[in-house]
Design a protein around this motif. Structure first.
Motif, short mmCIF file in Angstrom:
data_model
loop_
_atom_site.label_atom_id
_atom_site.label_comp_id
_atom_site.label_asym_id
_atom_site.label_seq_id
_atom_site.Cartn_x
_atom_site.Cartn_y
_atom_site.Cartn_z
N PHE A 9 0.84 -1.20 0.00
CA PHE A 9 0.00 0.00 0.00
C PHE A 9 0.87 1.25 0.00
CE2 PHE A 9 -2.43 3.51 1.51
CZ PHE A 9 -3.72 3.27 1.05
N SER A 10 0.52 2.19 -0.85
CA SER A 10 1.20 3.47 -0.82
C SER A 10 0.19 4.61 -0.95
CB SER A 10 2.21 3.55 -1.97
OG SER A 10 2.71 4.86 -2.09
N GLY A 11 0.31 5.59 -0.10
CA GLY A 11 -0.57 6.75 -0.17
C GLY A 11 0.24 7.95 -0.61
N GLN A 13 0.04 12.30 -1.56
CA GLN A 13 -0.71 13.55 -1.51
C GLN A 13 -0.64 14.27 -2.85
OE1 GLN A 13 -1.84 15.55 1.45
NE2 GLN A 13 -0.59 14.75 3.11
N VAL A 44 -4.49 10.31 -1.51
CA VAL A 44 -5.09 10.54 -0.19
C VAL A 44 -5.67 11.95 -0.06
CG1 VAL A 44 -3.80 8.71 0.97
CG2 VAL A 44 -2.80 10.98 0.84
N HIS A 47 -6.54 13.17 3.47
CA HIS A 47 -5.43 13.73 4.24
C HIS A 47 -5.15 15.18 3.84
CE1 HIS A 47 -4.24 9.54 5.39
NE2 HIS A 47 -3.90 10.19 6.49
N TYR A 130 -4.51 12.75 11.89
CA TYR A 130 -3.98 12.37 10.57
C TYR A 130 -3.34 10.98 10.58
CZ TYR A 130 -0.71 13.15 6.55
OH TYR A 130 0.02 13.06 5.39
N MET A 134 -4.15 7.44 8.38
CA MET A 134 -3.10 6.73 7.64
C MET A 134 -3.03 5.27 8.08
SD MET A 134 0.82 7.91 7.03
CE MET A 134 2.12 6.71 6.76
N ASP A 137 -5.84 3.51 6.37
CA ASP A 137 -5.50 3.26 4.95
C ASP A 137 -4.76 1.93 4.82
OD1 ASP A 137 -6.29 5.90 4.55
OD2 ASP A 137 -4.23 6.68 4.32
N ILE A 138 -3.75 1.81 5.63
CA ILE A 138 -2.83 0.67 5.52
C ILE A 138 -3.49 -0.62 5.99
CG2 ILE A 138 -0.65 -0.27 6.40
CD1 ILE A 138 0.31 2.70 6.63
N VAL A 146 4.81 -1.35 3.12
CA VAL A 146 4.51 0.05 2.82
C VAL A 146 5.82 0.74 2.44
CG1 VAL A 146 3.46 2.18 3.69
CG2 VAL A 146 2.76 -0.02 4.65
N VAL A 148 7.85 3.66 2.39
CA VAL A 148 7.77 5.01 2.99
C VAL A 148 9.15 5.62 3.14
CG1 VAL A 148 5.64 4.95 4.35
CG2 VAL A 148 7.73 3.95 5.29
N GLN A 152 8.03 9.41 7.14
CA GLN A 152 6.76 8.76 7.48
C GLN A 152 6.96 7.53 8.38
OE1 GLN A 152 3.65 9.94 6.76
NE2 GLN A 152 4.76 11.74 6.02
#
Ligand code: TRP
Length: 334
Positions: A9-11, A13, A44, A47, A130, A134, A137-138, A146, A148, A152
């Motif tokens: 998973f990657s979020g 912005q 996201v 966010h 926040y 997150m 999400d994960i 993930v 990151v 993060q």
């Protein structure tokens, strides 16, 4: 794990303009992971509103980012590229996890401290929670890994703590995620201050190469990059500027440091910088062209926006229903 495959998973912005660092350090590597993992790439947008956004601008940037992921070579059929706001399970799980996260934990988050100093007029509750969104999400996707950056890591650690805490109370509900440490995903530094990361919010416009920079701007920025008073194209801690340019060059052309050093032996910085600029253009120009082409394919992109929102919701709701049951919410009547 999802359907017997490891999940990633990657979020990201949709604020600020993505840089060459975002591409070489993350996006480019994702393309090589798409066959190995069940992947979720989430824009996201929920966010993003923790700081004030212009609505039309946010919508446009979110769509551009989603399109860019596809333009970079991520097959939208295989990779679940979608908007966070199109999958309501994110917000629902975040609420539940809020009740399993302590104020003390959130107060220790350095990003919260930084952002509340920067936006002192708008320290809203969303900014504070926040990291819980997150975590949701994960954890919704039973995520194994993930990818990151260092900034993060603290949020990922908190995600793991929340997952472990929840599992200790209710049994194995969540996969406890790990950070994905990629193979040599180059860390690209500022062209003007090579001891700091290339950033999308740098005020010095020569410091960062943006993904949508036209070729002449790319060439100019490379030529103006900070080096040192020496003339040797060599990799080393004593030569941060040159080393950064070598990293950029070799990541663009998939070469080794030794090959690059050899290629430019005795050639001086002028020739080298010119070559770095051309290498960057050779990577970004096709990306820009593909982005421009896809941007006009409205129906194609819309089809995947819809399809992937459904796919994400399918998997996310499975986890959410399990969680709702565990905490004691009443069963749905079918
Ligand atoms: N907080 C991340 C950032 O600013 C973005 C993000 C949101 C994210 N949800 C995530 C990253 C889940 C990884 C996994 O970069």
């Amino acid at each position: 794990m999802i359907d017997g495959r490891k999940s990633l998973f990657s979020g990201m912005q949709a604020t600020g303009n993505l840089t060459l660092g975002n591409y070489l350090g993350a996006l480019k590597n994702f393309v090589t992971l798409q066959d190995e993992y069940e992947t979720f790439f989430c824009v996201v947008d929920e966010h993003s509103i923790t700081v004030r956004q212009d609505p039309a601008e946010l919508r446009k940037r979110a769509r551009n980012l989603l399109t860019l992921y596809i333009a970079a070579g991520l097959d939208p059929e295989k990779n679940c590229i979608y908007y966070q706001s199109h999958c309501s399970a994110h917000a629902e799980l975040a609420w539940i996890l809020n009740c399993y996260t302590y104020m003390g934990e959130l107060s220790r988050m350095t990003q919260f401290k930084d952002k509340s100093a920067k936006h002192a007029d708008n320290i809203n509750a969303g900014l504070f929670t926040y990291p819980v969104l997150m975590a949701a999400d994960i954890l919704l996707f039973q995520t194994d890994v993930v990818p990151v950056g260092i900034d993060q890591m603290q949020h990922l650690e908190l995600t793991r703590d929340i997952a472990i805490r929840f599992n200790n109370i209710y049994g194995d509900v969540f996969t406890v995620p790990e950070a994905y440490i990629g193979k040599a995903g180059a860390k690209i530094m500022s062209l003007q201050d090579p001891l700091h990361k290339m950033s999308k919010s740098d005020e010095n416009e020569n410091a960062s190469i943006y993904l949508m920079d036209p070729p002449d701007a790319i060439m100019r920025k490379c030529k103006r990059a900070v080096t040192d008073s020496d003339t040797e194209v060599r990799y080393g801690e004593d030569k941060p500027g040159v080393s950064n340019l070598i990293d950029i060059y070799r990541s663009c052309l998939s070469k080794s440091v030794e090959e690059v050093e050899k290629e430019f032996e005795g050639k001086g910085y002028g020739v080298f910088k010119e070559a770095v600029g051309e290498a960057v253009v050779s990577v970004l120009k096709p990306l820009q062209d593909e982005f421009a082409r896809l941007s006009k394919e409205k129906d194609y992109i819309d089809k995947y926006i819809k399809q992937n929102a459904e796919k994400a919701s399918y998997y996310a709701n499975k986890t959410l229903r399990k969680v709702q049951k565990k905490v004691g919410f009443p069963e749905r009547i079918r």
